[in-house]
Design a protein around this motif. Structure first.
Motif, PDB file in Angstrom:
ATOM      1  N   VAL A  53     -37.225  -0.251 -50.166  1.00 22.84           N
ATOM      2  CA  VAL A  53     -37.527  -1.497 -49.584  1.00 22.84           C
ATOM      3  C   VAL A  53     -37.985  -1.084 -48.255  1.00 22.84           C
ATOM      4  O   VAL A  53     -37.394  -0.353 -47.443  1.00 22.84           O
ATOM      5  CB  VAL A  53     -36.057  -2.086 -49.544  1.00 22.84           C
ATOM      6  N   GLU A  54     -39.002  -1.820 -47.973  1.00 19.85           N
ATOM      7  CA  GLU A  54     -39.652  -1.509 -46.449  1.00 19.85           C
ATOM      8  C   GLU A  54     -38.656  -1.482 -45.206  1.00 19.85           C
ATOM      9  O   GLU A  54     -37.785  -2.297 -45.111  1.00 19.85           O
ATOM     10  CB  GLU A  54     -40.497  -2.757 -46.206  1.00 19.85           C
ATOM     11  N   GLY A  55     -38.744  -0.385 -44.508  1.00 19.87           N
ATOM     12  CA  GLY A  55     -37.825  -0.322 -43.701  1.00 19.87           C
ATOM     13  C   GLY A  55     -36.635   0.638 -43.844  1.00 19.87           C
ATOM     14  O   GLY A  55     -35.983   1.252 -42.953  1.00 19.87           O
ATOM     15  N   VAL A  57     -36.791   2.926 -46.977  1.00 19.97           N
ATOM     16  CA  VAL A  57     -37.155   3.614 -47.960  1.00 19.97           C
ATOM     17  C   VAL A  57     -36.522   5.262 -47.502  1.00 19.97           C
ATOM     18  O   VAL A  57     -36.576   5.857 -46.305  1.00 19.97           O
ATOM     19  CB  VAL A  57     -38.707   3.885 -48.013  1.00 19.97           C
ATOM     20  N   PRO A  58     -35.894   5.749 -48.743  1.00 22.72           N
ATOM     21  CA  PRO A  58     -35.463   7.115 -48.240  1.00 22.72           C
ATOM     22  C   PRO A  58     -36.378   8.049 -47.538  1.00 22.72           C
ATOM     23  O   PRO A  58     -37.400   8.147 -47.833  1.00 22.72           O
ATOM     24  CB  PRO A  58     -34.958   7.621 -49.766  1.00 22.72           C
ATOM     25  N   ALA A  59     -35.822   8.998 -46.606  1.00 17.32           N
ATOM     26  CA  ALA A  59     -36.478   9.692 -45.722  1.00 17.32           C
ATOM     27  C   ALA A  59     -37.575  10.671 -46.590  1.00 17.32           C
ATOM     28  O   ALA A  59     -38.692  10.865 -46.210  1.00 17.32           O
ATOM     29  CB  ALA A  59     -35.768  10.507 -44.730  1.00 17.32           C
ATOM     30  N   ALA A  60     -36.991  11.416 -47.703  1.00 22.88           N
ATOM     31  CA  ALA A  60     -37.675  12.323 -48.402  1.00 22.88           C
ATOM     32  C   ALA A  60     -38.874  11.442 -49.066  1.00 22.88           C
ATOM     33  O   ALA A  60     -39.915  12.226 -49.210  1.00 22.88           O
ATOM     34  CB  ALA A  60     -36.875  13.002 -49.287  1.00 22.88           C
ATOM     35  N   ALA A  61     -38.583  10.314 -49.522  1.00 29.30           N
ATOM     36  CA  ALA A  61     -40.020   9.684 -50.139  1.00 29.30           C
ATOM     37  C   ALA A  61     -40.747   9.129 -49.424  1.00 29.30           C
ATOM     38  O   ALA A  61     -41.862   9.242 -49.554  1.00 29.30           O
ATOM     39  CB  ALA A  61     -39.257   8.508 -50.965  1.00 29.30           C
ATOM     40  N   ALA A  62     -40.218   8.788 -48.114  1.00 31.38           N
ATOM     41  CA  ALA A  62     -41.318   8.438 -46.890  1.00 31.38           C
ATOM     42  C   ALA A  62     -42.166   9.482 -46.464  1.00 31.38           C
ATOM     43  O   ALA A  62     -43.395   9.337 -46.131  1.00 31.38           O
ATOM     44  CB  ALA A  62     -40.385   7.834 -45.657  1.00 31.38           C
ATOM     45  N   GLN A  63     -41.569  10.759 -46.541  1.00 35.78           N
ATOM     46  CA  GLN A  63     -42.059  11.716 -46.031  1.00 35.78           C
ATOM     47  C   GLN A  63     -43.451  12.213 -47.008  1.00 35.78           C
ATOM     48  O   GLN A  63     -44.350  12.584 -46.648  1.00 35.78           O
ATOM     49  CB  GLN A  63     -41.270  12.962 -45.718  1.00 35.78           C
ATOM     50  N   LEU A  64     -42.829  12.383 -48.316  1.00 32.96           N
ATOM     51  CA  LEU A  64     -43.946  12.461 -49.294  1.00 32.96           C
ATOM     52  C   LEU A  64     -44.943  11.484 -49.138  1.00 32.96           C
ATOM     53  O   LEU A  64     -46.357  11.751 -49.498  1.00 32.96           O
ATOM     54  CB  LEU A  64     -43.236  12.470 -50.750  1.00 32.96           C
ATOM     55  N   ARG A  65     -44.803  10.043 -49.132  1.00 33.94           N
ATOM     56  CA  ARG A  65     -45.960   9.217 -48.976  1.00 33.94           C
ATOM     57  C   ARG A  65     -46.714   9.428 -47.780  1.00 33.94           C
ATOM     58  O   ARG A  65     -48.135   9.237 -47.939  1.00 33.94           O
ATOM     59  CB  ARG A  65     -45.297   7.738 -48.822  1.00 33.94           C
ATOM     60  N   ASP A  66     -46.240   9.909 -46.804  1.00 36.74           N
ATOM     61  CA  ASP A  66     -46.891  10.333 -45.414  1.00 36.74           C
ATOM     62  C   ASP A  66     -47.835  11.251 -45.659  1.00 36.74           C
ATOM     63  O   ASP A  66     -49.089  11.305 -45.260  1.00 36.74           O
ATOM     64  CB  ASP A  66     -45.764  10.700 -44.353  1.00 36.74           C
ATOM     65  N   HIS A  67     -47.511  12.555 -46.312  1.00 36.91           N
ATOM     66  CA  HIS A  67     -48.267  13.676 -46.407  1.00 36.91           C
ATOM     67  C   HIS A  67     -49.262  13.261 -47.482  1.00 36.91           C
ATOM     68  O   HIS A  67     -50.447  13.484 -47.103  1.00 36.91           O
ATOM     69  CB  HIS A  67     -47.356  14.535 -47.067  1.00 36.91           C
ATOM     70  N   ALA A  68     -49.107  12.321 -48.393  1.00 37.42           N
ATOM     71  CA  ALA A  68     -50.259  11.938 -49.374  1.00 37.42           C
ATOM     72  C   ALA A  68     -51.275  11.238 -48.797  1.00 37.42           C
ATOM     73  O   ALA A  68     -52.457  11.012 -48.906  1.00 37.42           O
ATOM     74  CB  ALA A  68     -49.602  11.274 -50.603  1.00 37.42           C
ATOM     75  N   GLY A  69     -50.599   9.989 -47.703  1.00 37.33           N
ATOM     76  CA  GLY A  69     -51.462   9.050 -47.219  1.00 37.33           C
ATOM     77  C   GLY A  69     -52.447   9.976 -46.231  1.00 37.33           C
ATOM     78  O   GLY A  69     -53.762   9.702 -46.187  1.00 37.33           O
ATOM     79  N   ARG A  70     -52.131  10.977 -45.611  1.00 42.20           N
ATOM     80  CA  ARG A  70     -52.883  11.910 -44.762  1.00 42.20           C
ATOM     81  C   ARG A  70     -53.984  12.751 -45.542  1.00 42.20           C
ATOM     82  O   ARG A  70     -54.856  13.306 -44.976  1.00 42.20           O
ATOM     83  CB  ARG A  70     -52.097  12.552 -43.642  1.00 42.20           C
TER      84      ARG A  70
END
Length: 187
Positions: A53-55, A57-70
């Motif tokens: 859910v936006e806002g 999202v579990p920190a570990a999942a958000a970090q994975l998405r951030d790394h993949a996004g970059r």
């Protein structure tokens, strides 16, 4: 142009031959290419739409998405667990596939390689990984394949980076992925 490749390893074991393969890819990467071996897949919770859910999202999942996004491209290393993709790698792909149509993997070049103990080097798992990554929105590079059989004996005393045949194949894989990432960036 500098290319950033995110490497996701489907084994959490500290002595994993696939982790060693990922490390070797980083060592052998040509100038202008950074292979970032992701740490922390074991902390990413199983995908559950109720917690995605936006806002919040579990920190570990958000970090994975951030790394993949970059990243400009992804290089997935898949061992074979019971004839298929390891749960930790499938889970990472699931998190990266959301939000549907706009996930962190969407449109990015993805190559899948790996090693396994069996005589075929994990081809079933790698094929399943390609399928999952493609459905998740990644641009799977079907002609980049590397399945190294007999990992237990082949890498018992030799790191993949020190195996001349493997080093040459890994260098070719990373260079090919670099080409797709640069082409994707120019398009």
């Amino acid at each position: 142009m500098s290319v950033r490749i995110l490497a996701l390893v489907g084994s959490l074991r500290s002595g994993s031959h696939n982790r060693q393969l990922a490390e070797a890819a980083g060592k052998l990467a040509p100038e202008g290419v950074e292979v970032d071996v992701y740490e922390g897949l074991g902390e990413v919770p199983f995908y559950n739409e109720d917690i995605d859910v936006e806002g919040s999202v579990p920190a570990a999942a958000a970090q994975l998405r951030d790394h993949a996004g970059r990243a400009d491209a992804l290089l997935l290393f898949s061992p074979e667990y019971n004839g298929t993709i390891p749960a930790v790698l499938k889970n990472a792909i699931d998190w990266l596939s959301r939000p549907y149509g706009a996930g962190a993997i969407a449109g990015k070049p993805v190559a899948v390689i790996g090693t396994a103990a069996g005589q075929y080097g994990g081809v079933w798992a790698q094929d399943d990984t390609r399928k999952a990554a493609g459905i998740a929105g990644g641009k799977v590079i079907e002609d980049v394949k590397l399945a190294i059989p007999g990992s237990v004996t082949r890498f018992a005393e030799t790191h993949p980076a020190d195996d001349a045949e493997v080093a040459a194949q890994l260098t070719e894989v990373v260079a090919c992925l670099q080409g797709y990432a640069t082409g994707a960036a120019a398009a």
